[in-house]
Design an enzyme around this catalytic site. Sequence first.
Site, mmCIF file in Angstrom:
data_model
loop_
_atom_site.group_PDB
_atom_site.id
_atom_site.type_symbol
_atom_site.label_atom_id
_atom_site.label_comp_id
_atom_site.label_asym_id
_atom_site.label_seq_id
_atom_site.Cartn_x
_atom_site.Cartn_y
_atom_site.Cartn_z
ATOM 1 N N SER A 103 0.850 -1.196 0.000
ATOM 2 C CA SER A 103 0.000 0.000 0.000
ATOM 3 C C SER A 103 0.882 1.242 0.000
ATOM 4 O O SER A 103 1.654 1.437 -0.922
ATOM 5 C CB SER A 103 -0.962 -0.031 1.191
ATOM 6 O OG SER A 103 -1.975 0.934 1.060
ATOM 7 N N GLU A 205 -1.517 -3.116 -7.999
ATOM 8 C CA GLU A 205 -2.769 -3.401 -7.308
ATOM 9 C C GLU A 205 -3.324 -2.095 -6.793
ATOM 10 O O GLU A 205 -2.630 -1.081 -6.743
ATOM 11 C CB GLU A 205 -2.548 -4.382 -6.150
ATOM 12 C CG GLU A 205 -1.573 -3.892 -5.055
ATOM 13 C CD GLU A 205 -2.193 -2.948 -4.034
ATOM 14 O OE1 GLU A 205 -3.419 -3.013 -3.814
ATOM 15 O OE2 GLU A 205 -1.453 -2.131 -3.453
ATOM 16 N N HIS A 275 -5.036 -5.465 -1.571
ATOM 17 C CA HIS A 275 -5.754 -5.208 -0.324
ATOM 18 C C HIS A 275 -6.794 -6.308 -0.091
ATOM 19 O O HIS A 275 -8.000 -6.070 -0.037
ATOM 20 C CB HIS A 275 -6.416 -3.836 -0.373
ATOM 21 C CG HIS A 275 -5.450 -2.702 -0.262
ATOM 22 N ND1 HIS A 275 -4.547 -2.394 -1.268
ATOM 23 C CD2 HIS A 275 -5.237 -1.790 0.721
ATOM 24 C CE1 HIS A 275 -3.822 -1.342 -0.891
ATOM 25 N NE2 HIS A 275 -4.219 -0.963 0.297
#
Length: 326
Positions: A103, A205, A275
């Site tokens: 992230s 992602e 995630h």
Amino acid sequence: MTSLTLFTPAGALPKAEPLKRAAKRLTKLGFEVAIDADALARHQRFAGDDATRLEALHRIADAAPSIALATRGGYGMTRLLDQIAWARIAKSVEQGTRWVGYSDLTALQNGFIARHKGLAMWSGPLACDDFGRSEADGGVDEVTRDCFLEAMSGALEAVGFREPTGGFDGLEARGRLWGGNLTVLCSLLGTPHWPKVKGGILFLEDVNEHPYRVERQLLQLQQAGVIDTQAAVLLGDFSGAAKTANDRGYGLKDAVAALRSRTKTPVLTGLPFGHVRTKVCLPVGGTVELYVQGREAILGWQSDPRLAHGAHEHGDDCAPDCGHAH
């Protein structure tokens, strides 16, 4: 015992319980766990002000634990990039520290590999999100846990996944692995923290980004000449965004198709990363090799990604406990 330090480099932890739960579980898994002194610090939405988080980053680098595992992502690493003493981070990696997260950690990982060839960090779980999840919310995912344990021990040398769309049978590609969260990565474009990787394998992602936003950022990378110079692109999970009435059938598959129609670079989907509860560990900055047979893909690397040159072939030797996550 393997030393493991938990630190919070970006967003503040809303509660202490997940951190305590993660520390307890990681200890039971055999790690000597330490919690950084400022892991629970708060300043606005951040885990302490910029100076506090920067000091924590440097403090951990100087201590060089075996593993530096971020507690969560959020936002905040971008604020620190211009001030990080990258040589101190590199020294810790050379001494054996595995920096782990994803992230917002995409900014740290790619800023690092932009400056240091032959060194790598790890895209992998976050302490609170993955090891601090309550049993009522599902607890620790076994595949995520096992991949993390194998990666941190040096035993993990490959991960496998199924490419659902097909059309890549016989594909072989080799290059430096880089990327991570799409939004964070795009924010680095045009800055000194952008890795100028050509012939690499780019993985991406994101979460809570509508498919048209995903498409817009993918096309930004393609139009900037990034996608076209890669050996392959691997797309992980892009979930969390609700469809709208304006979509009229448009979705993520259409976004991927739009990218594929504009580049000759192979764009594969199905990478078990993002995630989501089940995620693999990936050596960001390491040299990897991609092999596709039918719809089965294997991404392999040498056991020590600090030596990121000359990865060898792996064939079918991906770890059985985490190599075939779907």
